[in-house]
Design a protein around this motif. Structure first.
Motif, mmCIF file in Angstrom:
data_model
loop_
_atom_site.group_PDB
_atom_site.id
_atom_site.type_symbol
_atom_site.label_atom_id
_atom_site.label_comp_id
_atom_site.label_asym_id
_atom_site.label_seq_id
_atom_site.Cartn_x
_atom_site.Cartn_y
_atom_site.Cartn_z
ATOM 1 N N ALA A 155 -26.970 43.426 -35.568
ATOM 2 C CA ALA A 155 -27.930 43.892 -34.557
ATOM 3 C C ALA A 155 -27.218 44.413 -33.314
ATOM 4 O O ALA A 155 -27.774 45.229 -32.579
ATOM 5 C CB ALA A 155 -28.889 42.765 -34.178
ATOM 6 N N ALA A 156 -26.009 43.965 -33.078
ATOM 7 C CA ALA A 156 -25.251 44.425 -31.916
ATOM 8 C C ALA A 156 -24.549 45.752 -32.179
ATOM 9 O O ALA A 156 -24.050 46.385 -31.257
ATOM 10 C CB ALA A 156 -24.223 43.380 -31.505
ATOM 11 N N ASN A 157 -24.514 46.179 -33.435
ATOM 12 C CA ASN A 157 -23.801 47.400 -33.787
ATOM 13 C C ASN A 157 -24.515 48.655 -33.321
ATOM 14 O O ASN A 157 -23.886 49.684 -33.104
ATOM 15 C CB ASN A 157 -23.571 47.478 -35.300
ATOM 16 N N GLU A 158 -25.837 48.581 -33.210
ATOM 17 C CA GLU A 158 -26.623 49.747 -32.796
ATOM 18 C C GLU A 158 -27.438 49.394 -31.566
ATOM 19 O O GLU A 158 -28.107 48.362 -31.523
ATOM 20 C CB GLU A 158 -27.549 50.175 -33.931
ATOM 21 N N GLU A 159 -27.398 50.245 -30.585
ATOM 22 C CA GLU A 159 -28.096 50.006 -29.315
ATOM 23 C C GLU A 159 -29.584 49.738 -29.537
ATOM 24 O O GLU A 159 -30.175 48.895 -28.873
ATOM 25 C CB GLU A 159 -27.894 51.198 -28.370
ATOM 26 N N SER A 160 -30.187 50.418 -30.496
ATOM 27 C CA SER A 160 -31.621 50.270 -30.738
ATOM 28 C C SER A 160 -31.994 48.881 -31.246
ATOM 29 O O SER A 160 -33.155 48.480 -31.161
ATOM 30 C CB SER A 160 -32.102 51.328 -31.734
ATOM 31 N N SER A 161 -31.045 48.116 -31.752
ATOM 32 C CA SER A 161 -31.321 46.785 -32.303
ATOM 33 C C SER A 161 -30.908 45.645 -31.376
ATOM 34 O O SER A 161 -31.186 44.488 -31.657
ATOM 35 C CB SER A 161 -30.575 46.612 -33.629
ATOM 36 N N ARG A 162 -30.261 45.971 -30.269
ATOM 37 C CA ARG A 162 -29.686 44.925 -29.418
ATOM 38 C C ARG A 162 -30.746 44.001 -28.810
ATOM 39 O O ARG A 162 -30.575 42.787 -28.789
ATOM 40 C CB ARG A 162 -28.806 45.527 -28.336
ATOM 41 N N TYR B 21 -17.024 46.617 -35.430
ATOM 42 C CA TYR B 21 -17.923 46.987 -34.343
ATOM 43 C C TYR B 21 -17.765 46.092 -33.113
ATOM 44 O O TYR B 21 -18.478 46.262 -32.135
ATOM 45 C CB TYR B 21 -19.378 46.909 -34.820
ATOM 46 N N ARG B 22 -16.855 45.137 -33.175
ATOM 47 C CA ARG B 22 -16.688 44.237 -32.033
ATOM 48 C C ARG B 22 -15.995 44.983 -30.897
ATOM 49 O O ARG B 22 -15.012 45.662 -31.114
ATOM 50 C CB ARG B 22 -15.881 43.011 -32.433
ATOM 51 N N ASP B 23 -16.520 44.823 -29.697
ATOM 52 C CA ASP B 23 -15.941 45.410 -28.494
ATOM 53 C C ASP B 23 -15.126 44.308 -27.816
ATOM 54 O O ASP B 23 -15.674 43.450 -27.116
ATOM 55 C CB ASP B 23 -17.046 45.928 -27.577
ATOM 56 N N TRP B 24 -13.831 44.332 -28.061
ATOM 57 C CA TRP B 24 -12.973 43.249 -27.574
ATOM 58 C C TRP B 24 -12.917 43.188 -26.055
ATOM 59 O O TRP B 24 -12.802 42.095 -25.486
ATOM 60 C CB TRP B 24 -11.578 43.363 -28.193
ATOM 61 N N ASP B 25 -13.021 44.323 -25.379
ATOM 62 C CA ASP B 25 -13.055 44.298 -23.912
ATOM 63 C C ASP B 25 -14.327 43.612 -23.421
ATOM 64 O O ASP B 25 -14.292 42.834 -22.463
ATOM 65 C CB ASP B 25 -12.965 45.717 -23.337
ATOM 66 N N GLU B 26 -15.455 43.871 -24.086
ATOM 67 C CA GLU B 26 -16.716 43.212 -23.734
ATOM 68 C C GLU B 26 -16.604 41.698 -23.945
ATOM 69 O O GLU B 26 -17.055 40.906 -23.112
ATOM 70 C CB GLU B 26 -17.851 43.779 -24.591
ATOM 71 N N ILE B 27 -15.996 41.292 -25.039
ATOM 72 C CA ILE B 27 -15.826 39.867 -25.345
ATOM 73 C C ILE B 27 -14.952 39.196 -24.294
ATOM 74 O O ILE B 27 -15.285 38.114 -23.787
ATOM 75 C CB ILE B 27 -15.254 39.696 -26.772
ATOM 76 N N ARG B 28 -13.858 39.835 -23.938
ATOM 77 C CA ARG B 28 -12.953 39.266 -22.930
ATOM 78 C C ARG B 28 -13.628 39.179 -21.562
ATOM 79 O O ARG B 28 -13.485 38.189 -20.842
ATOM 80 C CB ARG B 28 -11.684 40.095 -22.853
ATOM 81 N N THR B 29 -14.359 40.214 -21.207
ATOM 82 C CA THR B 29 -15.077 40.218 -19.925
ATOM 83 C C THR B 29 -16.105 39.098 -19.887
ATOM 84 O O THR B 29 -16.256 38.400 -18.875
ATOM 85 C CB THR B 29 -15.741 41.590 -19.688
ATOM 86 N N TRP B 30 -16.811 38.916 -21.000
ATOM 87 C CA TRP B 30 -17.803 37.849 -21.096
ATOM 88 C C TRP B 30 -17.137 36.485 -20.911
ATOM 89 O O TRP B 30 -17.622 35.644 -20.150
ATOM 90 C CB TRP B 30 -18.522 37.938 -22.443
ATOM 91 N N ALA B 31 -16.015 36.261 -21.573
ATOM 92 C CA ALA B 31 -15.300 34.983 -21.469
ATOM 93 C C ALA B 31 -14.804 34.739 -20.046
ATOM 94 O O ALA B 31 -14.918 33.624 -19.519
ATOM 95 C CB ALA B 31 -14.142 34.946 -22.462
ATOM 96 N N ARG B 32 -14.277 35.782 -19.394
ATOM 97 C CA ARG B 32 -13.834 35.626 -17.996
ATOM 98 C C ARG B 32 -15.022 35.306 -17.092
ATOM 99 O O ARG B 32 -14.901 34.523 -16.154
ATOM 100 C CB ARG B 32 -13.112 36.882 -17.513
#
Length: 182
Positions: free
Chosen positions: A90-97, A161-172
């Motif tokens: 569901a995170a892969n497509e903006e319409s499903s987020r 499809y994972r956005d590693w920068d988004e994941i790191r930002t979330w963790a910080r």
């Protein structure tokens, strides 16, 4: 400060996210324990200031062990900062987020936590045409392949499809929230 990161993963995607979240939290100066939910029998969460619980999603469901961890520790988690994340298509497509956020994070939080989570993370998945994920994957895969081809994407290749920068930002951001409340 101390954090616990618990994850449930069927094929390794959520495990890799949990490992990165734990690494970032540690790099931000917080002591971290990383646990696969399958290995947890009884868990004393009293030493932790932050508990992060994540899961991969398959056929619209969290892993059973991640959910069990939340249910078994519901009252203890009420006195902790808790963050939830999932890795799902569901995170892969903006319409499903928005639908993914509601179904996989908001509803799970409402059912299993006493308080609102500190934060939630809806992260992408991995499409691996070579993986053997069972009959349902084979049935859904036909549709996925056609959709990828329509987008001009080669469906014979593995897609992360994972956005590693988004994941790191979330963790910080979790650490920032933790430090702001100290």
């Amino acid at each position: 400060m101390k954090a616990l990161v618990v994850y449930g993963s069927r094929y390794g995607t959520a495990a890799e996210i949990a490992q990165e979240v734990a690494r970032v939290i540690k790099d931000e100066g917080v002591e971290v324990d990383l646990e696969d939910a399958r290995g947890i029998k009884d868990c004393d969460i009293s030493p932790y200031d932050l508990v992060v619980v994540g899961s991969g999603i398959k056929i619209g469901k969290w892993t059973s062990k991640s959910l069990k961890f939340l249910k078994d520790n519901r009252s203890s988690l009420a006195n902790r900062k808790v963050a939830l994340f999932v890795s799902c298509g569901a995170a892969n497509e903006e319409s499903s987020r928005a639908e993914g956020q509601e179904k996989y994070l908001d509803e799970v939080a409402a059912k299993n936590l006493i308080n609102e989570p500190l934060s939630t993370g809806l992260f992408g998945s991995v499409y691996d045409p070579e993986a053997n994920h069972g009959l349902m994957f084979k049935m859904v895969n036909r549709s996925v392949r056609k959709n990828l081809q329509k987008q001009g994407i080669d469906p014979s290749k593995r897609l992360d499809y994972r956005d590693w920068d988004e994941i790191r930002t979330w963790a910080r951001g979790l650490v920032d929230e933790l430090k702001n409340d100290s």
